[in-house]
Design a protein around this motif. Structure first.
Motif, mmCIF file in Angstrom:
data_model
loop_
_atom_site.group_PDB
_atom_site.id
_atom_site.type_symbol
_atom_site.label_atom_id
_atom_site.label_comp_id
_atom_site.label_asym_id
_atom_site.label_seq_id
_atom_site.Cartn_x
_atom_site.Cartn_y
_atom_site.Cartn_z
ATOM 1 N N CYS A 95 0.863 -1.176 0.000
ATOM 2 C CA CYS A 95 0.000 0.000 0.000
ATOM 3 C C CYS A 95 0.900 1.227 0.000
ATOM 4 C CB CYS A 95 -0.857 0.047 1.258
ATOM 5 S SG CYS A 95 -1.689 -1.492 1.651
ATOM 6 N N GLN A 124 -6.892 -2.511 -5.280
ATOM 7 C CA GLN A 124 -7.578 -1.316 -4.816
ATOM 8 C C GLN A 124 -6.682 -0.156 -5.242
ATOM 9 O OE1 GLN A 124 -10.251 -2.148 -2.626
ATOM 10 N NE2 GLN A 124 -10.953 -0.082 -2.209
ATOM 11 N N TYR A 125 -7.191 1.058 -5.264
ATOM 12 C CA TYR A 125 -6.318 2.175 -5.589
ATOM 13 C C TYR A 125 -5.172 2.220 -4.592
ATOM 14 C CZ TYR A 125 -9.919 3.801 -8.762
ATOM 15 O OH TYR A 125 -10.828 3.896 -9.783
ATOM 16 N N PHE A 165 -13.946 -8.861 -0.868
ATOM 17 C CA PHE A 165 -14.317 -7.515 -1.282
ATOM 18 C C PHE A 165 -15.828 -7.355 -1.229
ATOM 19 C CE2 PHE A 165 -10.313 -8.385 -3.383
ATOM 20 C CZ PHE A 165 -9.599 -7.214 -3.153
ATOM 21 N N THR A 188 -16.478 -3.386 -8.578
ATOM 22 C CA THR A 188 -15.150 -3.670 -9.086
ATOM 23 C C THR A 188 -14.521 -2.358 -9.515
ATOM 24 O OG1 THR A 188 -15.880 -5.824 -9.860
ATOM 25 C CG2 THR A 188 -13.855 -4.961 -10.824
ATOM 26 N N VAL A 189 -13.240 -2.200 -9.232
ATOM 27 C CA VAL A 189 -12.551 -0.956 -9.528
ATOM 28 C C VAL A 189 -11.600 -1.167 -10.692
ATOM 29 C CG1 VAL A 189 -11.014 0.808 -8.587
ATOM 30 C CG2 VAL A 189 -12.701 -0.277 -7.106
ATOM 31 N N PHE A 233 -8.228 -0.055 -12.695
ATOM 32 C CA PHE A 233 -6.970 0.451 -12.158
ATOM 33 C C PHE A 233 -6.080 1.138 -13.164
ATOM 34 C CE2 PHE A 233 -8.317 -2.994 -9.449
ATOM 35 C CZ PHE A 233 -8.313 -2.360 -8.229
#
Length: 96
Positions: A8, A32-33, A81, A85-86, A88
């Protein structure tokens, strides 16, 4: 043996952020971002740390590396999660 790491990061400069993101894509997968899943050997972990240290400003940026144990083939065994959905991918113009 490969271990699974969660990496992270909080990068304060947009150019450095794009460089860190691009470098991380070579070591793992975004989940994740600013969060990546990386399955690394001990040597690859050292390479990752060296590469990131060259990119960040140690007075302004912060990276956290979490060892979650032996890498498994089943991603869902380790992560859960909720929600959407993200995506990227950063726009190509922002990746340096």
């Amino acid at each position: 043996m490969r271990n699974r790491y969660i990496v992270c990061y909080d990068i304060s400069d947009a150019k450095r952020l794009a460089k860190v993101y691009k470098k991380m894509r070579g070591f793992g997968d975004p989940v994740q971002y600013s969060v990546f899943k990386c399955d690394l050997s001990p040597q690859e972990k050292v390479m990752l740390i060296i590469a990131l240290n060259k990119l960040i400003n140690n007075k302004e940026d912060r990276i956290m590396i979490i060892n979650v144990g032996i890498a498994t083939n089943n991603f869902e065994d380790v992560f859960e999660f909720l929600g959407k959905t993200v995506e990227f991918e950063l726009p190509a113009a922002k990746i340096i």
